[in-house]
Design an enzyme around this catalytic site. Sequence first.
Site: not given
Length: 233
Positions: A13-18, A135
């Site tokens: 996503g815009a803030e993190a990798r999962v 969110d």
Amino acid sequence: MADITNIECSWQGAEARVYRADFWNRACIVKERFVKEYRHPVLDKSLTISRMKTEAKAMTKCRAIGIRTPTVYHVDLDRRLIIMEFILNGIKTRDVINSLLQASSEQSRERLGQLASQLGRTLALMHDNQIVHGDLTTSNVLLIESEPEADNGDAPAELVLIDFGLSFISTMSEDKGVDLYVLERAFLSSHPNTEWMFSLLLESYRKHSKKATEVLNKLEDVRARGRKRTMVG
């Protein structure tokens, strides 16, 4: 990362990798907040650490009050990682709702109503304990159906709230009203013509929240501001 094995990237996503992975041989989700190159390194590190602590605290607090979230196994501030429980058999509520809408039967409509009421009750409990998700979407709520052979097979499915990356602690009704507004916009965008469902959700919220009147009044204010922005363009 000897403690984390079998790593597979699930999404970014815009803030993190999962990632899907194993943590000491236990299935888990690893959330990695990456460096924002456009920010000053000191500021970026400070903001990231603050967000990670808040995210882990919100999930842990939810569990303490009886709301299911992934269990936080470990927070590694140096590596910018939050390692948490992998929710086995968890299905996105978005997919469940869409499937029930397609079924278009009396039974499926009844199940949708139950789901809306259950979600409203869960959010009321969360907000009454000063947790704002930040969110809320039907993709950020998982559903675990009861086992058919279980003695309590008629019990409602378990809801699991996920992705607390934008969460924060607040006593302000305005923040909780915005939280509901974000969900409403996402809900009606993902599931058109389900205003009746969201109304049931709010009815349940009103019934179970101690501060429902204040929060729902703020929701109306936020809606009005949203309509005004739309008209102005």
